[in-house]
Design an enzyme around this catalytic site. Structure first.
Site, short mmCIF file in Angstrom:
data_model
loop_
_atom_site.label_atom_id
_atom_site.label_comp_id
_atom_site.label_asym_id
_atom_site.label_seq_id
_atom_site.Cartn_x
_atom_site.Cartn_y
_atom_site.Cartn_z
CB VAL A 59 -1.00 -0.02 1.18
CG1 VAL A 59 -1.78 1.29 1.26
CG2 VAL A 59 -1.96 -1.19 1.04
N GLY A 62 2.00 1.70 -3.50
CA GLY A 62 0.87 2.16 -4.31
C GLY A 62 0.50 3.61 -4.04
CD GLU A 63 -1.39 7.02 0.72
OE1 GLU A 63 -1.79 8.16 1.06
OE2 GLU A 63 -1.54 6.01 1.43
CB SER A 64 4.87 6.16 -2.94
OG SER A 64 5.06 5.99 -1.56
CB SER A 67 -0.04 10.48 -3.38
OG SER A 67 -1.08 9.89 -2.65
#
Length: 142
Positions: A59, A62-64, A67
């Site tokens: 996660v 993925g968020e890096s 975003s």
């Protein structure tokens, strides 16, 4: 900013920085544009006690990617912040490097949605992540 090339995107991401958590986890971007961003993360150091990549590590990768991609799309003077994220883990990597490929599902003026597919060294899908970011005006410097 949809006309940003991968090399320009990588320069932008490098100048901005990925944040302390992504750096601690060994995340590196290898491609970066509004249309497609790719990053890698080593398995070693990002595992559960039993030696599998921790779901939270997937996660974070993925968020890096999601975003940062949303912020590149937002453009100067705007800021993208995550408002929703979900992940489905379908396989566990135990060695090597995992690779995340981020593609936009929706690129709006105020909302973006990205899908990030994370695969192991053999190209097997390990996790599918979807992130929604809200785009707003960046806070004014004081």
């Amino acid at each position: 900013m949809s006309d940003v090339t991968t090399s320009e995107g990588l320069e932008w991401a490098t100048a901005r920085g990925m944040g302390a958590l992504a750096e601690k986890m060994g995340i590196e971007f290898t491609e970066f544009s509004v249309e497609r961003s790719v990053g890698t993360m080593p398995v070693e150091g990002n595992t559960q006690p039993v030696g599998l990549v921790h779901g939270g590590a997937y996660v974070v990768l993925g968020e890096s990617l999601g975003s940062m991609s949303a912020n590149l799309h937002a453009g100067p003077g705007r800021l993208a912040v995550g408002v929703d994220i979900n992940a489905t883990h379908t396989r566990s990597a135990t060695s090597g490097v995992v690779t995340g490929v981020c593609t936009p599902i929706h690129l709006g003026r105020s909302i973006t949605v990205h899908e990030i597919v994370i695969s192991d060294d053999q190209g097997q899908r390990c996790s599918t992540i979807r992130i929604t970011n809200l785009i707003k005006d960046a806070p004014k410097a004081q």
